[in-house]
Design a protein around this motif. Sequence first.
Motif: not given
Length: 311
Positions: A6-14, A30-42, A75-78
Amino acid sequence: MCACEQKTEMNPFFTEFQTEYGAPDFTKIRLEHYEPAFLKGIEEQNAEIKAIVDNPEEPTFENTIVALDQAGEKLSTISSIFFNLNSACTNEEMQQIAQRVSPKLTEYGNSVYMNPELFARVKKVYESRDRQSLTPEQSTLLEDTWKSFIKGGANLESAAQKRFQEIAMELSQLGLKFDENTLAETNGFTLHITDEKDLSGLPEGAVEMAAMTAKEKELEGWLFTLHAPSYIPFMKYADNRELREKMYRAYASRGNRDNQYDNKEVIRKMVALRLEKAQLLGYPTYAEYVLTDRMAQNTETVNTFLGQLLA
């Protein structure tokens, strides 16, 4: 559906931003979106790099240089969104995120430029550039890609590469520390005005903003800060010379007050590491290293230009 899905679906970076021109939708980030987004971008860029390296075809401009240029878009966008906000509108939690993700990004960047298989493909395309019919734009992209790998340590021996990586990691942390100290000093100063005559010369908008800032702090009168929208109009228009001097001295001495936010030792370490980094790559100074892809090209041109300006 489990909580993690559910959290993955709600992350706007995905997903793609559903906005005009694909601009970031800051209302949903939101702040909690950044770290998962960075890891996915990498993770995504890793897959894109692997596809380039594993390509069985001979390296070409399209399958290597263009493919590499297009890799890591997420990754560049994030990174652009996060680090711009961290510079302009940060808080303690955001700074903690920066402390955690910056080493990962630095380490990952090093791994790309020091990937021997990837560098071999780039090198093969670069060395055959005279036999290719490239447009000026393509030639520039190829030249810039080659320089990025060389300046990223791709041509260094293994021991030198290891030290280069260590320096990059240290500089990343020191850069964050410098910015955090500067921001703390910027946020820590205010000029509280209670006498209306001290507002002489200031435009109406600057006065209104200072009144709002004071009200937010539950103060009477007007409150000016070292942030650009407040500092610049005050320095440009205020008639009170003594108050302008007070603002200027506060601004110019940020990080140089011998307190917990002092940047002098941070700067000393950064200068020493930058020099070592430049010398590892064969440059006598960090200035020579930086200027290789600037219009001036070398320190002699810069010093000549500065001399002409002085005259």
